[in-house]
Design a protein around this motif. Structure first.
Motif, PDB file in Angstrom:
ATOM      1  N   ARG A   1       0.838  -1.210   0.000  1.00 35.72           N
ATOM      2  CA  ARG A   1       0.000   0.000   0.000  1.00 35.72           C
ATOM      3  C   ARG A   1       0.869   1.255   0.000  1.00 35.72           C
ATOM      4  O   ARG A   1       0.548   2.254  -0.642  1.00 35.72           O
ATOM      5  CB  ARG A   1      -0.943   0.004   1.206  1.00 35.72           C
ATOM      6  CG  ARG A   1      -1.835   1.229   1.229  1.00 35.72           C
ATOM      7  CD  ARG A   1      -2.881   1.170   2.307  1.00 35.72           C
ATOM      8  NE  ARG A   1      -2.291   0.960   3.616  1.00 35.72           N
ATOM      9  CZ  ARG A   1      -3.012   0.783   4.732  1.00 35.72           C
ATOM     10  NH1 ARG A   1      -4.328   0.754   4.674  1.00 35.72           N
ATOM     11  NH2 ARG A   1      -2.423   0.608   5.876  1.00 35.72           N
ATOM     12  N   ARG A   2       2.005   1.188   0.697  1.00 33.90           N
ATOM     13  CA  ARG A   2       2.906   2.357   0.686  1.00 33.90           C
ATOM     14  C   ARG A   2       3.505   2.584  -0.708  1.00 33.90           C
ATOM     15  O   ARG A   2       3.693   3.727  -1.132  1.00 33.90           O
ATOM     16  CB  ARG A   2       4.012   2.190   1.737  1.00 33.90           C
ATOM     17  CG  ARG A   2       3.499   2.397   3.165  1.00 33.90           C
ATOM     18  CD  ARG A   2       4.644   2.492   4.175  1.00 33.90           C
ATOM     19  NE  ARG A   2       5.183   1.203   4.521  1.00 33.90           N
ATOM     20  CZ  ARG A   2       4.742   0.438   5.522  1.00 33.90           C
ATOM     21  NH1 ARG A   2       3.739   0.844   6.291  1.00 33.90           N
ATOM     22  NH2 ARG A   2       5.291  -0.732   5.759  1.00 33.90           N
TER      23      ARG A   2
ATOM     24  N   GLN B   1       1.087   7.089  -6.344  1.00 40.20           N
ATOM     25  CA  GLN B   1      -0.019   8.067  -6.483  1.00 40.20           C
ATOM     26  C   GLN B   1       0.476   9.491  -6.299  1.00 40.20           C
ATOM     27  O   GLN B   1       0.089  10.403  -7.043  1.00 40.20           O
ATOM     28  CB  GLN B   1      -1.090   7.761  -5.449  1.00 40.20           C
ATOM     29  CG  GLN B   1      -2.101   6.749  -5.938  1.00 40.20           C
ATOM     30  CD  GLN B   1      -3.497   7.089  -5.458  1.00 40.20           C
ATOM     31  OE1 GLN B   1      -3.712   7.345  -4.283  1.00 40.20           O
ATOM     32  NE2 GLN B   1      -4.455   7.090  -6.364  1.00 40.20           N
ATOM     33  N   ALA B   2       1.381   9.672  -5.329  1.00 40.84           N
ATOM     34  CA  ALA B   2       1.926  11.011  -5.079  1.00 40.84           C
ATOM     35  C   ALA B   2       2.698  11.516  -6.300  1.00 40.84           C
ATOM     36  O   ALA B   2       2.801  12.721  -6.517  1.00 40.84           O
ATOM     37  CB  ALA B   2       2.823  10.990  -3.847  1.00 40.84           C
TER      38      ALA B   2
ATOM     39  N   HIS C   1       2.007   1.861  -3.474  1.00 41.13           N
ATOM     40  CA  HIS C   1       0.858   2.471  -4.161  1.00 41.13           C
ATOM     41  C   HIS C   1       0.765   3.967  -3.839  1.00 41.13           C
ATOM     42  O   HIS C   1       0.579   4.799  -4.732  1.00 41.13           O
ATOM     43  CB  HIS C   1      -0.415   1.728  -3.724  1.00 41.13           C
ATOM     44  CG  HIS C   1      -1.704   2.446  -3.970  1.00 41.13           C
ATOM     45  ND1 HIS C   1      -2.251   3.349  -3.059  1.00 41.13           N
ATOM     46  CD2 HIS C   1      -2.573   2.409  -5.018  1.00 41.13           C
ATOM     47  CE1 HIS C   1      -3.388   3.821  -3.548  1.00 41.13           C
ATOM     48  NE2 HIS C   1      -3.607   3.269  -4.732  1.00 41.13           N
ATOM     49  N   ASP C   2       0.935   4.321  -2.563  1.00 43.14           N
ATOM     50  CA  ASP C   2       0.797   5.722  -2.148  1.00 43.14           C
ATOM     51  C   ASP C   2       1.915   6.590  -2.744  1.00 43.14           C
ATOM     52  O   ASP C   2       1.667   7.725  -3.160  1.00 43.14           O
ATOM     53  CB  ASP C   2       0.806   5.826  -0.617  1.00 43.14           C
ATOM     54  CG  ASP C   2      -0.423   5.161   0.007  1.00 43.14           C
ATOM     55  OD1 ASP C   2      -1.375   4.820  -0.736  1.00 43.14           O
ATOM     56  OD2 ASP C   2      -0.425   4.963   1.246  1.00 43.14           O
TER      57      ASP C   2
END
Ligand code: SMG
Ligand code: MG
Length: 368
Positions: free
Chosen positions: A274-275, A281-282, A277-278
């Motif tokens: 998930r990190r 996304q950023a 992914h984050d």
């Protein structure tokens, strides 16, 4: 939540067709299934390491060893367990992300089951079903490849990924484009088979309008990936190179990719996935969920991950029938090129006891 015992089980699932990549040919998926018994109930997960350290440095019996001798004793000694605490505790051991992912996922499964929440909700998923593609291995002939692609397109897969290697790249891609047209979403994956001197050759893929080229160079060679990314129009995607959110940030900063394949096993678990992914996304970079020929346990959890908003491309999360005639769980099937995200608590699935027993080759009990 306290851990009281663990079951480590090797299973062996014959593949419906041998899967050939630049790394070798695989006819059977051997996997490690982990079941934790906790004060709150059971937790399940699989370890996606392969038999041999070829895709990554991990291998299945090595993963079992580190789980058995180091990770589980650490968990037994911890007393109160929660997924983030487990991740921090295992961080003291270097490497072994696939083994860590299995342990963390089984803890996550048990704790989510106890609260009645599904993994997708826990991770921040926004979709009830996810678009999926299929990874097509290297074949002996172009005709054989075209037959497979035809079968998968007919089944409804929304993206075709061709495995490539030197000597099996431009021609198979050209044949697929000429036969099925330019609108089929198409990617290629080299599994690190090329060298920096191949940059000019790889630029030859630009004429085929691919969605992306995946991991042409060795994992540590971000520099060559950045050079190729600058020289090529087709987006470059990294798989083997990205083993953490930090790696993702470094690769993006260096211009080594503009798409990321996320595999929870490769990055040490769903929390780190998930990190990644984050971070992507950023940076405004799309991600998609990779596959490691998972059993239904890993497939269920990957579907939850792929329900996150940044997963903008179809994943390598194909229907069960693409891999196995018999899985350890109930099968997942394709509807309009999508698979449904499980909504039952935890990873949302448990093995079918009879299938699991039939496919098990050895079982081991581990207690404090
Ligand atoms: O699970 O559908 C799947 C397999 C997808 O091609 C796939 N995985 O590099 O992306 C990849 C490979 C790794 C496994 S084969 C060595
Ligand atoms: Mg790959």
């Amino acid at each position: 939540m306290k851990l009281s015992a663990a079951e480590l089980r090797f299973v062996s699932l014959p593949l419906v067709t041998p899967f050939r990549t630049s790394l070798g040919t695989q006819a059977v998926r051997n996997a490690l299934v982990l079941r934790l018994e906790t004060s709150l109930g059971e937790g399940w997960a699989e370890c996606v390491a392969d038999d041999e350290p070829s895709y990554s440095p991990e291998y299945l019996t090595g993963a079992a060893d580190v789980i058995r001798r180091l990770f589980l004793p650490k968990l037994f000694a911890m007393g109160e367990l929660d997924p983030a605490g487990v991740a921090v505790a295992l961080d003291g051991f270097r490497g072994h992300p696939m083994a860590k992912s299995a342990v963390e996922t089984a803890v996550l499964d048990a704790s989510l089951r106890a609260t009645g929440m599904c993994l997708s909700t826990y991770l921040g998923g926004v979709r009830r079903r996810v678009p999926v593609g299929v990874s097509v291995g290297i074949t002996d002939t172009i005709d054989e490849l075209l037959g497979l692609v035809d079968r998968y397109l007919t089944a409804g897969y929304l993206r075709i990924k061709l495995k490539i290697e030197p000597g099996w790249d431009i021609e198979p891609v050209r044949a697929v484009r000429e036969t099925f047209g330019s609108s089929v979403p198409l990617t290629v994956d080299a599994n690190t088979a090329y060298r920096p001197g191949d940059i000019r050759h790889l630029r030859g893929l630009d004429e085929f309008g691919l969605l992306l080229v995946e991991q042409p160079f060795p994992p540590e060679d971000l520099h060559s990936h950045a050079r190729l990314a600058a020289a090529m129009e087709t987006p470059l995607c990294l798989d083997e190179s990205i083993t953490s959110a930090r790696d993702a940030a470094t690769a993006l900063r260096q211009g080594a990719c503009s798409v990321i394949n996320i595999k929870p096993g490769r990055v040490g678990g769903y929390l780190e996935a998930r990190r990644v992914h984050d971070v992507a996304q950023a940076h405004g970079v799309p991600v998609w969920c990779g596959g490691m020929l998972e059993t239904g346990l890993g497939r269920a959890a990957n579907l939850a991950l792929a329900s996150l908003p940044g997963f903008q491309l179809p994943g390598d999360i194909s229907a069960t029938a693409r891999y196995y005639t018999q899985d350890i769980t109930e099968p997942f099937s394709l509807a309009d090129g999508h698979l449904e995200v499980p909504t039952a608590p935890g990873i949302g699935i448990t093995p079918d006891p009879a299938s699991l027993a039939r496919l098990t080759t050895s079982t081991e009990w581990i207690t404090p």
